[in-house]
Design a protein around this motif. Structure first.
Motif, mmCIF file in Angstrom:
data_model
loop_
_atom_site.group_PDB
_atom_site.id
_atom_site.type_symbol
_atom_site.label_atom_id
_atom_site.label_comp_id
_atom_site.label_asym_id
_atom_site.label_seq_id
_atom_site.Cartn_x
_atom_site.Cartn_y
_atom_site.Cartn_z
ATOM 1 N N VAL A 21 1.024 54.363 9.555
ATOM 2 C CA VAL A 21 0.714 54.673 10.848
ATOM 3 C C VAL A 21 -0.181 53.842 11.499
ATOM 4 O O VAL A 21 0.153 53.605 12.609
ATOM 5 C CB VAL A 21 0.208 56.339 10.486
ATOM 6 N N TYR A 22 -1.105 53.375 10.819
ATOM 7 C CA TYR A 22 -2.012 52.424 11.529
ATOM 8 C C TYR A 22 -1.359 51.118 11.934
ATOM 9 O O TYR A 22 -1.312 50.869 13.110
ATOM 10 C CB TYR A 22 -3.172 51.825 10.620
ATOM 11 N N LEU A 23 -0.402 50.738 11.423
ATOM 12 C CA LEU A 23 0.391 49.598 11.676
ATOM 13 C C LEU A 23 1.401 49.804 12.805
ATOM 14 O O LEU A 23 1.493 49.163 13.742
ATOM 15 C CB LEU A 23 1.307 48.994 10.285
ATOM 16 N N LEU A 24 1.916 51.120 12.893
ATOM 17 C CA LEU A 24 2.990 51.407 13.724
ATOM 18 C C LEU A 24 2.156 51.547 15.093
ATOM 19 O O LEU A 24 2.517 51.271 16.241
ATOM 20 C CB LEU A 24 3.665 52.761 13.628
ATOM 21 N N LEU A 25 0.884 52.443 15.040
ATOM 22 C CA LEU A 25 0.167 52.374 16.295
ATOM 23 C C LEU A 25 -0.210 51.002 16.884
ATOM 24 O O LEU A 25 -0.321 50.925 18.058
ATOM 25 C CB LEU A 25 -1.036 53.276 15.843
ATOM 26 N N ALA A 26 -0.571 50.048 15.960
ATOM 27 C CA ALA A 26 -1.286 48.776 16.528
ATOM 28 C C ALA A 26 0.243 48.000 17.083
ATOM 29 O O ALA A 26 0.130 47.494 18.137
ATOM 30 C CB ALA A 26 -1.413 47.822 15.391
ATOM 31 N N LEU A 27 1.393 48.138 16.660
ATOM 32 C CA LEU A 27 2.695 47.651 17.284
ATOM 33 C C LEU A 27 3.023 48.420 18.503
ATOM 34 O O LEU A 27 3.190 47.597 19.450
ATOM 35 C CB LEU A 27 3.742 48.042 15.997
ATOM 36 N N ALA A 28 2.884 49.478 18.550
ATOM 37 C CA ALA A 28 3.150 50.234 19.984
ATOM 38 C C ALA A 28 2.117 49.912 20.875
ATOM 39 O O ALA A 28 2.605 49.767 21.967
ATOM 40 C CB ALA A 28 3.162 51.794 19.692
ATOM 41 N N GLN A 29 0.598 49.770 20.559
ATOM 42 C CA GLN A 29 -0.283 49.442 21.780
ATOM 43 C C GLN A 29 0.205 48.029 21.958
ATOM 44 O O GLN A 29 0.329 47.725 23.174
ATOM 45 C CB GLN A 29 -1.374 49.286 20.907
ATOM 46 N N ARG A 30 0.524 47.137 21.063
ATOM 47 C CA ARG A 30 0.853 45.481 21.532
ATOM 48 C C ARG A 30 2.150 45.773 22.468
ATOM 49 O O ARG A 30 2.075 45.018 23.246
ATOM 50 C CB ARG A 30 0.958 44.869 20.206
ATOM 51 N N GLY A 31 3.142 46.489 22.169
ATOM 52 C CA GLY A 31 4.519 46.561 23.035
ATOM 53 C C GLY A 31 4.272 47.183 24.040
ATOM 54 O O GLY A 31 4.711 46.662 25.130
ATOM 55 N N ALA A 32 3.198 48.145 24.353
ATOM 56 C CA ALA A 32 2.846 48.901 25.534
ATOM 57 C C ALA A 32 2.263 47.681 26.397
ATOM 58 O O ALA A 32 2.481 47.505 27.726
ATOM 59 C CB ALA A 32 1.835 49.946 25.476
ATOM 60 N N LYS A 33 1.198 46.860 26.069
ATOM 61 C CA LYS A 33 0.598 45.732 26.623
ATOM 62 C C LYS A 33 1.538 44.784 27.107
ATOM 63 O O LYS A 33 1.457 44.373 28.373
ATOM 64 C CB LYS A 33 -0.615 44.970 25.827
ATOM 65 N N ILE A 34 2.622 44.493 26.394
ATOM 66 C CA ILE A 34 3.553 43.422 26.833
ATOM 67 C C ILE A 34 4.523 43.846 27.939
ATOM 68 O O ILE A 34 4.521 43.412 28.871
ATOM 69 C CB ILE A 34 4.323 43.031 25.612
ATOM 70 N N THR A 35 5.059 45.258 27.752
ATOM 71 C CA THR A 35 5.526 45.711 28.996
ATOM 72 C C THR A 35 4.981 46.020 30.008
ATOM 73 O O THR A 35 5.572 45.807 31.196
ATOM 74 C CB THR A 35 6.281 47.068 28.731
ATOM 75 N N ARG A 36 3.668 46.529 30.180
ATOM 76 C CA ARG A 36 2.751 46.437 31.150
ATOM 77 C C ARG A 36 2.565 45.006 31.926
ATOM 78 O O ARG A 36 2.663 45.013 33.245
ATOM 79 C CB ARG A 36 1.449 47.098 30.772
#
Length: 40
Positions: A21-36
């Protein structure tokens, strides 16, 4: 597989679950930063 092994397996599974879960949250945050950054 014996019922004697189950108390050992439960913490291992719980740790793996929390780590996933922690890994998926970290990946989702990074993906959100990249799209932003791409939008701006």
């Amino acid at each position: 597989m014996n019922y004697n092994h189950i108390p050992v397996i439960i913490p291992i599974l719980a740790t793996g679950y929390v780590f996933t879960v922690y890994l998926l949250l970290a990946l989702a945050q990074r993906g959100a930063k990249i799209t932003r950054n791409k939008i701006w």
